[in-house]
Write an enzyme that holds these catalytic residues in place. Structure first.
Site, PDB file in Angstrom:
ATOM      1  N   HIS A 190       0.983  -1.297  -0.036  1.00  0.00           N
ATOM      2  CA  HIS A 190       0.194   0.143  -0.053  1.00  0.00           C
ATOM      3  C   HIS A 190       0.744   1.502  -0.092  1.00  0.00           C
ATOM      4  O   HIS A 190       0.732   2.377   1.187  1.00  0.00           O
ATOM      5  CB  HIS A 190      -0.737  -0.150   1.311  1.00  0.00           C
ATOM      6  CG  HIS A 190      -1.972   0.884   0.809  1.00  0.00           C
ATOM      7  ND1 HIS A 190      -3.529   0.259   1.200  1.00  0.00           N
ATOM      8  CD2 HIS A 190      -2.287   1.995   0.216  1.00  0.00           C
ATOM      9  CE1 HIS A 190      -3.961   2.100   1.416  1.00  0.00           C
ATOM     10  NE2 HIS A 190      -2.961   2.710   0.705  1.00  0.00           N
ATOM     11  N   HIS A 233       1.728   5.501  -2.322  1.00  0.00           N
ATOM     12  CA  HIS A 233       1.380   6.129  -3.166  1.00  0.00           C
ATOM     13  C   HIS A 233       2.525   6.436  -3.944  1.00  0.00           C
ATOM     14  O   HIS A 233       3.674   7.156  -3.081  1.00  0.00           O
ATOM     15  CB  HIS A 233       0.536   7.218  -2.297  1.00  0.00           C
ATOM     16  CG  HIS A 233      -0.844   6.541  -2.076  1.00  0.00           C
ATOM     17  ND1 HIS A 233      -1.855   6.795  -3.115  1.00  0.00           N
ATOM     18  CD2 HIS A 233      -1.227   6.311  -0.998  1.00  0.00           C
ATOM     19  CE1 HIS A 233      -3.533   5.982  -2.108  1.00  0.00           C
ATOM     20  NE2 HIS A 233      -2.042   5.464  -0.682  1.00  0.00           N
ATOM     21  N   ASP A 251       1.065   2.750   4.161  1.00  0.00           N
ATOM     22  CA  ASP A 251       0.309   3.662   3.169  1.00  0.00           C
ATOM     23  C   ASP A 251       0.924   5.204   2.877  1.00  0.00           C
ATOM     24  O   ASP A 251       0.664   6.350   3.348  1.00  0.00           O
ATOM     25  CB  ASP A 251      -0.962   3.945   4.017  1.00  0.00           C
ATOM     26  CG  ASP A 251      -2.833   5.198   3.497  1.00  0.00           C
ATOM     27  OD1 ASP A 251      -1.928   5.021   1.871  1.00  0.00           O
ATOM     28  OD2 ASP A 251      -3.324   5.298   4.000  1.00  0.00           O
TER      29      ASP A 251
END
Ligand SMILES: [Zn+2]
Length: 473
Positions: A64, A66, A336
């Site tokens: 996870h 970005h 994340d």
């Protein structure tokens, strides 16, 4: 032929149920041997590292992340994000599709794969979108995304609100055998909240969103997984309710799973009231039984580095996530990692974007709250970063089997260090853990046999091909 011998480390390989002191030989980018025979098989030109006292694990996986490409390269690039991963001990990432434009078609998937090949220093797998433009209105071409090589689909950052659309997505995903991941959030309950709804949101005068906003969609996903038979993976679980729902559903054999992020099981919503309030209210236990370090990390009230989605929850929720990790309800750990530019975060709390960086701190924070806090044994923590995510997304990674890609992380679970966000190699510095004393750190990262990064503590052994000095002895 290039070969590298990692001598005398504690080899923890959950996929092969291995946990013992052994040598590990890497040859031509693959694991060549593990155990006592590894040293004997090493040729005279093998470079050797003494890893005594350190853990040798399969390269860690973060499903996870970005990476912000395409479209938001001011925040992060594939180059900088994968460098931060290597420093944190990660050799494989799965990047999220909420980029600009979104990764919702085979062309964009190919673009990321090409860039990762060119500029990425660790393995990058791509997650595709569930819906076109992550708008939640029309399904993305799921079959073509699968053909293009995505390992899962998700609208992460957003959540498909229309249950019928989600049902169709699950049916298609099942047809093409693709895992579905979901950022669980009911928009009608969350509305314009900026933090967890509770005591602290009331006190601080910030709009809250209730834990129920997550619980509802986790329950929805359980029901749809049961209806369609498709596997749903619930991303960054943060509430006691959702952990309990997943626990009960798994007991009934529903194909559902979950992941947790270190900030959700280390911090609480009290942190938004500033460090003094956090240490007084919920900070006990964060550093284990040892007394608080001096000086304690400090930060102001309304610090936007503590704003993320899902938000930091109550101490009760934090404990439930830890229990979920301890009893196996939550199988996967991830960061994340969500980089944002300094100027974007340097605004009033209401206006700041959600998200924090995490690749360089997640291993230490997980070791602290799970291993050092005696909730899990070391191999169980390693499994949540290796074999479990690999199994979930069917990645050919996460083990030290002979013949496998030589992705290896060497870490020192006992290393004390202080994280400084100024030292981070991520392009963004939006971490809430600036100045935190941490325990446990990666010391070397090997990707497909190449020593990508190592810190100054790495101990090279004299090469076995005897140079003049050795001969003289
Ligand atoms: Zn998310």
């Amino acid at each position: 032929m290039s070969s590298l011998l990692l001598a005398g480390g504690r080899v923890i390989d959950p996929a092969n149920r291995r946990d013992d002191v052994a040598d590990l030989l890497i040859r031509d980018g693959r694991i060549a041997a593990v155990g006592s025979q590894a040293g004997r098989q090493a040729g005279p030109d093998t470079r050797r590292i003494d890893v005594g006292g350190l853990v040798v694990a399969p390269g860690l996986i973060d499903i996870h992340v970005h990476l912000r490409e395409p479209g938001e390269t001011a925040k992060e690039t594939i180059a900088t994000g994968t460098q931060a991963a290597a420093r944190g001990g990660f050799t494989t990432l799965v990047c999220m599709p909420n980029t600009t434009p979104a990764i919702d078609n085979p062309g964009t998937v190919a673009l990321i794969q090409g860039k990762a090949e060119q500029h990425g220093v660790v393995n990058v797998y791509v997650a595709g979108a569930i819906t076109k433009g992550i708008a939640g209105e029309e399904l993305a071409p799921i079959g073509s995304l699968k053909q293009a090589g995505v390992v899962a689909i998700t609208d992460d950052g957003h959540c498909v609100q229309n249950h019928e659309l989600m049902r169709r997505a699950l049916e298609y995903a099942r047809m093409v055998d693709l895992p579905v991941m979901d950022h669980c959030q009911d928009y009608s309950l969350v509305s314009d909240g900026v933090m967890h709804e509770g005591y602290w949101s009331t006190l601080l005068g910030l709009r809250g969103w209730p834990a129920t906003g997550e619980d509802l969609v986790v329950a929805r996903n359980i029901l749809l997984a049961e209806l369609t038979g498709a596997h749903v993976h619930c991303q960054h679980l943060s509430t006691a309710g959702s952990v309990q729902l997943v626990r009960e559903a798994r007991k009934r054999g529903i194909p559902i799973s979950g992941e947790a992020c270190p900030h959700h099981f280390t911090l609480t919503d009290a942190a938004i009231a500033g460090s003094e309030k956090f240490w007084a209210a919920d900070g006990q236990g964060v550093f284990g039984k040892a007394s608080f370090p001096a000086p304690l990390p400090s930060w102001p009230v309304y610090d936007t580095n503590f704003k993320m989605n899902p938000p930091l929850r109550s101490a009760k929720d934090r404990e439930a996530v830890l229990e979920g990790l301890a009893d196996g309800t939550i199988e996967v750990l991830c960061s994340d990692h969500a980089p944002h530019c300094g100027y974007e975060k340097e605004v009033e709390f209401d206006y700041a974007p959600f998200g924090i960086t995490g690749l360089e701190t997640e291993l230490a924070l997980s070791l602290m709250q799970l291993y050092h806090a005696k909730r899990l044994a070391l191999p169980e923590v390693v499994a949540k970063f290796t074999s479990a995510p690999a199994r979930l997304l069917r990645l050919p990674k996460g083990s030290l089997s002979v013949g496998a890609d030589a992705d290896v992380t060497i870490f020192d679970p006992e290393r004390d260090w202080i994280f400084r966000r100024a030292d981070s190699v991520s392009k963004s510095k939006n971490s809430p853990f600036d100045g935190w004393p941490l325990k446990g750190r990666a010391v070397a990262t090997i990707v497909q046999g190449t020593l990508l990064w190592s810190d100054e503590s790495i101990r090279w052994l004299e090469a076995t091909n005897p140079g003049p000095a050795l001969v003289a002895k």
